[in-house]
Design an enzyme around this catalytic site. Sequence first.
Site, PDB file in Angstrom:
ATOM      1  N   GLU A 106      24.385  -8.328  16.260  1.00 19.91           N
ATOM      2  CA  GLU A 106      24.405  -9.721  15.859  1.00 19.91           C
ATOM      3  C   GLU A 106      25.780 -10.265  15.469  1.00 19.91           C
ATOM      4  OE1 GLU A 106      21.962 -11.925  15.915  1.00 19.91           O
ATOM      5  OE2 GLU A 106      20.508 -10.491  16.701  1.00 19.91           O
ATOM      6  N   SER A 483     -36.595   5.533  -8.728  1.00 20.99           N
ATOM      7  CA  SER A 483     -36.715   6.480  -9.855  1.00 20.99           C
ATOM      8  C   SER A 483     -35.422   6.608 -10.643  1.00 20.99           C
ATOM      9  CB  SER A 483     -37.129   7.859  -9.330  1.00 20.99           C
ATOM     10  OG  SER A 483     -38.405   7.800  -8.733  1.00 20.99           O
TER      11      SER A 483
END
Length: 850
Positions: A106, A483
């Site tokens: 860049e 249960s």
Amino acid sequence: MHSAPGVRKRRELVSVKWNYFRIMTIGAACVTLVAFLGVYALACAYVYLVPTLPSTDAMRNAELQVPLRVFTRSGELIAQIGEQRRTPVTYAEIPDLIKHAFVAAEDERFFEHHGIDYFGVIRAAVIDVISGRKTQGASTITMQAARNMFLSLDKTARRKLQETFVTYRMEHEFTKQEIFGLYLNVIFFGQRSYGVAAAAEAFFGKPLDKLDVAEAATLAGVPKAPSSYNPIVNPEAATARRAYVLRRMRELGYIDAATAEAANKEPMRARAHAPLFDVEAPYVAEMARLELRQRFGPSAETAGYKVYTTLDGRLQAAAVRAVRIGLIEYDRRHGWRGPAGHVEIPAGAAPDFDDLVDEYASIGDLSPAIVTSVEERGVHAYVKTIGPVSIDWDGLSWARKAQPNEAVGPPPTRAAQVLKKGDVVYVVADQAGHAQLAQVPEAQSALVALDPNDGSIVALVGGFDYFTNKYNRVIQARRLPGSGFKPFLYSAALERGITPASVFLDAPIVLEGSGAEEAWRPENDSRQFGGPTRLREALVHSRNLVSIRVLKEVGIANAIDYISHFGFDPKTMPHDLTLALGTLEVTPLELASGYAVFANGGYRVQPYFIDRIEDAARQVVWRAAPRMVCRQCDEGAAAPQTGAAAPLKVANPAPAPATLPGSDPRQSAAAGDAAGETRGAPAALPAAQIAPRVITAQNAYLMTDMMSDVIRHGTGRRALALGREDIAGKTGTTNKAVDTWFNGFTDNLVATVWVGFDQERPLGESEEGARTALPIWISFMREALRGVPEERRAMPEGIVTLRISPQTGELVSDENPAGMTEIFMASHLPQNEPGTMQSAEGQQSGEPIF
């Protein structure tokens, strides 16, 4: 009259010089004027645009859009949540390889120029003129950082001028290192990724320091044109761009020719990766996201908050593994439903198997695969993202064809009876090339584990796979506990004077209906009847008919009032005898929280899952201050605080966020610190932080002892595989096994497991909590209790050990050979057998007899 030739020549020379001087003067004046006008125009533009430019303070205090991050209590990453994927890193944390790659790609003169590279501008202009088209850019790293951080991406002269001014200001206010670090955190890479760290995860599934040269060059090539050079979308263009970056790195001396050549030959391995995480807990991450939005608004997802949950990473991993293995095992018992799909494998050249199976996603630990060939007793397949594998007969032989009503066909004898070439299936595979055939389970499960001493959730799994189905069954699924509800009823019975030795008739009962309702004829799950049965045995063997008679004895209103102290909303409880069989609707979290009362000796704790919240500056903005068990604070207390019967707020049946403890959503860090100092069984706590006692210590002890027998002799016998004496629990199975449960605990850990279908239907013949949910609980607890010494709660004051008749439950003499020992509350003792004298003196607070 004519001038002499010499004179004319001198005059012409003077004239030419004068004209040349005049032209030069005019030219210089024009240049000066243009320059002056340019400077003036630039100054006017600056004055005009300065109100739109970020101030120095604003630039220094600018906040990146950082995703919400969720962690375990110890700091392991669970998830990153937000529209943008970004993981901020400092300049010092960026490897030199990454820095060199981006400088080469860049802005090679970044550390030399002052924001605008004039040589680069001239070079780009010349090349563009020669080529006749725009091929070169002149934006520096500083300009790109300015544009991406503070400006729009509009391609206008106004934005270009703003970019120039911001660039100039940045170069004077920030160091080169700060600018470079900012650039690598804000630049866009595609795949919703902003910043180089997020891009490394998105493309390669790696942290920055694990990238090689080829991968670093690939990333550095993307920002120039993220859509064109995306290595996933356009690998050819990305490969060409990578070659350019490698060449520039070599020319600048960052790598040698051999390294560049080797990296150039690397295949493009980029593919889409989910954000990296250390612990898999997506259901908890979503709970945290909803909670943060509720507290701080929608912007919380991008404001850089960090949420530290109460999860234990090791226990969470064990919970996820236990749920998935348990569901796969259940699914195998009910047969092979066939392949997930079929594709035609082209003949000739080697096909692209990844492309053929691309539409199929991994689900949980199951990976999609294509069957490439079938042998007599095995197949070869290609697994997505892994490669070729072999499935031998051990991994295939389970695949009996599924039949209606949960039945299965005969075992297969050949692989061709199960699969054919081109079938798309799911497998459990390893990197060594071995796999087992699997299928995505239709049934679902939920597991939640919490610390009964303060309610902190240490593990939570809301289903087989969050990304397939986001429904969180731990806090959203309201199902019948069956249960598993009986211990709460039996606890109420003990408080009403019934004892573990009290005898009830286990025999058929017919309850007349009212009006048009038919008579109700409840049964035991076993379809067998035991006649006169002591309360302890009734719980151990889960006798429905005894439970109904116990509820009649206690009274429905009395039972509901008492059971509400465990955190169950009395409005949701049926006001009839079906309550004895667990016909109210509860979430797994509510049930686990109720069992925590037994585990901690009788105290009500509120479940919570967020320990603290930090903002982007790492300041604590909220910290949990849960009520905690403090046995030392009320040692010897017997009377429950009946005001603690509020329903669980954290278990909202709708997909709303769980509510955290604490009244102030922005609780001060100082108060939080005080709470943190008291965590972990403190010697004393402020009254506001003490968990209320809701049942007596004696009641909790008796119930825990009875539920220990469920493990030793009853429906929970499979848990004996853990080889421990300090566990207790209760199975739960509803009518036709629509819902199956196991709720179990030690003094310091409670875990509840549910298994069933989202669209309620039976799990199948012979399926029950002991077969579906209990194995998952055992698998989780085996890891949770690894290395944890056994710890059994001491018998509290007010408990006595006596000898009773196993048939009648009445006291018998110590010399009676048929007698057995039982424990009782000193305030509720059984009757003496006629002619029997037995003293309870000196037997209080003794060791329990099992």
